[in-house]
Design an enzyme around this catalytic site. Structure first.
Site, mmCIF file in Angstrom:
data_model
loop_
_atom_site.group_PDB
_atom_site.id
_atom_site.type_symbol
_atom_site.label_atom_id
_atom_site.label_comp_id
_atom_site.label_asym_id
_atom_site.label_seq_id
_atom_site.Cartn_x
_atom_site.Cartn_y
_atom_site.Cartn_z
ATOM 1 N N ARG A 34 -46.370 29.620 -25.010
ATOM 2 C CA ARG A 34 -45.663 29.133 -26.073
ATOM 3 C C ARG A 34 -46.792 28.529 -27.254
ATOM 4 O O ARG A 34 -47.566 27.909 -26.796
ATOM 5 C CB ARG A 34 -44.883 27.895 -25.803
ATOM 6 C CG ARG A 34 -44.279 27.139 -27.061
ATOM 7 C CD ARG A 34 -43.053 26.265 -26.833
ATOM 8 N NE ARG A 34 -41.855 26.822 -26.267
ATOM 9 C CZ ARG A 34 -40.694 26.233 -26.245
ATOM 10 N NH1 ARG A 34 -40.624 24.693 -26.313
ATOM 11 N NH2 ARG A 34 -39.632 26.925 -25.826
ATOM 12 N N HIS A 58 -37.828 34.033 -29.658
ATOM 13 C CA HIS A 58 -37.956 33.357 -28.074
ATOM 14 C C HIS A 58 -37.234 34.127 -27.137
ATOM 15 O O HIS A 58 -35.811 33.867 -26.609
ATOM 16 C CB HIS A 58 -37.072 31.918 -28.383
ATOM 17 C CG HIS A 58 -37.538 31.059 -27.021
ATOM 18 N ND1 HIS A 58 -37.999 31.124 -25.971
ATOM 19 C CD2 HIS A 58 -37.198 29.620 -26.864
ATOM 20 C CE1 HIS A 58 -37.991 30.402 -25.120
ATOM 21 N NE2 HIS A 58 -37.719 29.267 -25.628
ATOM 22 N N ARG A 72 -37.197 22.646 -21.060
ATOM 23 C CA ARG A 72 -36.407 23.579 -20.373
ATOM 24 C C ARG A 72 -37.180 24.848 -19.893
ATOM 25 O O ARG A 72 -37.194 25.563 -18.623
ATOM 26 C CB ARG A 72 -35.301 23.930 -20.704
ATOM 27 C CG ARG A 72 -33.984 23.450 -20.415
ATOM 28 C CD ARG A 72 -33.008 23.221 -21.759
ATOM 29 N NE ARG A 72 -33.674 22.571 -23.007
ATOM 30 C CZ ARG A 72 -33.624 21.314 -22.906
ATOM 31 N NH1 ARG A 72 -33.159 20.624 -22.047
ATOM 32 N NH2 ARG A 72 -34.383 21.087 -24.116
ATOM 33 N N LYS A 106 -60.685 22.175 -29.041
ATOM 34 C CA LYS A 106 -62.102 22.447 -29.609
ATOM 35 C C LYS A 106 -62.299 23.646 -30.368
ATOM 36 O O LYS A 106 -63.230 23.959 -30.647
ATOM 37 C CB LYS A 106 -63.115 22.568 -28.167
ATOM 38 C CG LYS A 106 -63.038 21.485 -27.248
ATOM 39 C CD LYS A 106 -63.858 21.748 -26.034
ATOM 40 C CE LYS A 106 -63.700 20.835 -24.937
ATOM 41 N NZ LYS A 106 -64.033 21.212 -23.477
#
Lengths: 154, 301
Positions: B101, B129, B51, B80
């Protein structure tokens, strides 16, 4: 008194860290990393008699003053410590260290998933939420460290 | 507002402005087409998302902008060993705004230090969030017409669910809100979060949802996240601690609603989906309007 003065002699220029709780002088020196500097002369007195606080430790660092970060670190780990700046054998300034409101580059966050523990080019910052007992909060991840976690870093 | 990595960084006034902007957009989306023409959104997703990423991308595309990024850190330089700082510096030079995120707490703050374009957190570890909380309160506002004088039950994993602190911080900015925190003991709200909302919200802590459901205006249900537990046994103990079914909501007020940031597992029975209380799919849809408002605000102000 007289004996003490002979034990830890006067310095010409530098910093005197006084009233360190007895037995903590070596930790104090390692905290400041002064022993890593091969040119700095350090005088350490441990378990010295003091009329004011009974038994204490004292550290004298020749020819060197403390940075703000170093003072914050001392204030956090050994609050109540007294610092004197010596110039030409005289005390030019004296200050009692109080627990700071914020410390930069002093503590390591104990949250294993805090971004500051992963090679990021940042310095740690903590706000001191509470002074007795100490609670410090990471300004990056918001983790609160308890006094025990903080003292373990000392 | 320069970045959005924590609700604690923004004001009540800014939240109200975002809600009003989202309402205008939802009412008349065609008016906003092309508003961000020529702008690029970078979505850097180090953790899985459906979402959040899709609704940010949809929001940007609806505004006429373009999108680039990665949804799987395994295929980028991250694998890496590149730092967040370096990745962000690079992304900031390729785009006009970044959504990040990341599985590490504090990653949002690190990102803001190295980005000269706005950074929006799309979730940082268990920390926060913020854009989710904004769409949550947008949904609440649309239903109740207010964000104050609400009795809100938070249910489930309140410790590791990152939407919880953001929602609590948002509710704490408005007047006379009361929150009831329902969770198993080991999944209670973290101390730092409790400290932040102290004296700003009336807080009740407990386990028994059935006893209090008749007083509540809404419940916000979260999934107990298996990945946060050290072993299978401790997860098994709490995984079905709350299962909201028709029986649970039988005593609820008439205008009561159920929100969930999704995905859900067992915590809301499918039979509830058809009741008028179920608002979680509409909530997910609201994500697009709110994220459009957010992109516009950060890029046009």
């Amino acid at each position: 008194m007289k004996t003490n003065e002979m034990l830890v002699s006067k310095i010409k220029e530098g910093t005197v860290i006084d009233r360190i709780p007895a037995g903590k002088a070596l930790k104090c020196v390692s905290l400041l990393k002064v022993e890593e500097d091969p040119k700095t002369i350090i005088t350490i007195g441990m378990r010295v008699h003091s009329d004011k606080v009974g038994m204490k430790d004292i550290v004298k660092i020749h020819g060197r003053f403390l940075t703000e970060n170093e003072k914050d670190a001392l204030a956090l780990f050994i609050p109540g410590t007294m610092i004197s700046y010596i110039e030409d054998y005289n005390v030019s300034k004296k200050e009692y260290l109080e627990t700071p409101d914020e410390v930069t580059d002093v503590l390591v966050c104990n949250n294993p998933t805090c971004a500051t523990n992963y090679r990021e080019p940042v310095v740690t910052k903590f706000t001191i939420m509470q002074k007795e007992p100490i609670l410090a909060r990471c300004l990056y991840c918001d983790r609160v460290m308890l006094e025990k976690n903080i003292m373990d870093q000392f | 507002m320069e970045h959005l990595v924590s609700i604690r960084d923004i004001t009540k006034d800014e939240i109200e402005k975002l809600i009003n902007q989202a309402l205008r957009i939802e009412k008349n989306p065609s008016e906003f087409v092309g508003r961000l023409k020529g702008k690029i959104l970078a979505t850097l997703f180090y953790e899985p998302s459906t979402r959040t990423r899709l609704s940010f991308e949809s929001a940007m595309l609806r505004l006429g902008g373009n999108v680039l990024g990665f949804a799987d850190a395994k295929i980028s330089s991250v694998k890496k060993g590149e730092s967040i700082a370096d990745t962000i510096r690079m992304a900031a030079s390729y785009s006009d705004i970044i959504v990040l995120r990341h599985f590490l707490e504090g990653s949002g703050r690190v990102a803001t230090e190295f980005s000269d374009v706005p950074v929006i957190s799309g979730g940082t570890g268990i920390q926060e969030h913020p854009s989710q909380a904004l769409l949550d309160v947008y949904t609440i506002y649309k239903h109740f017409g207010r964000l104050s004088n609400l009795k809100v039950g938070l249910v489930g994993d309140l410790r590791y669910g990152r939407t919880i602190p953001s929602l609590l911080y948002t509710l704490a900015k408005f007047d006379n809100n009361v929150v009831y925190l329902f969770s198993p003991r080991e999944l209670r709200v973290r101390m730092s979060v409790m400290n932040d909302i102290q004296n700003k919200l009336e807080v009740h802590i407990g386990e028994d949802l059935d006893k209090h459901i008749d007083k509540l205006d809404l419940i916000y249900v979260t999934r107990v996240q298996k990945e946060r537990f050290p072993d299978e046994a401790s997860y098994e103990r709490v995984k079905d601690f709350y299962v909201i079914d028709k029986d649970t909501v039988s005593k609820a007020k008439d205008d009561f609603i159920i929100l969930h940031p999704l995905p859900r597992v067992n915590e809301i029975a499918y039979e509830v989906d058809k009741t008028p209380y179920a608002k979680y799919f509409e909530q997910a849809k609201n994500g697009v309007w709110m994220r459009m408002a957010l992109l516009l605000t950060l890029l046009e102000e």
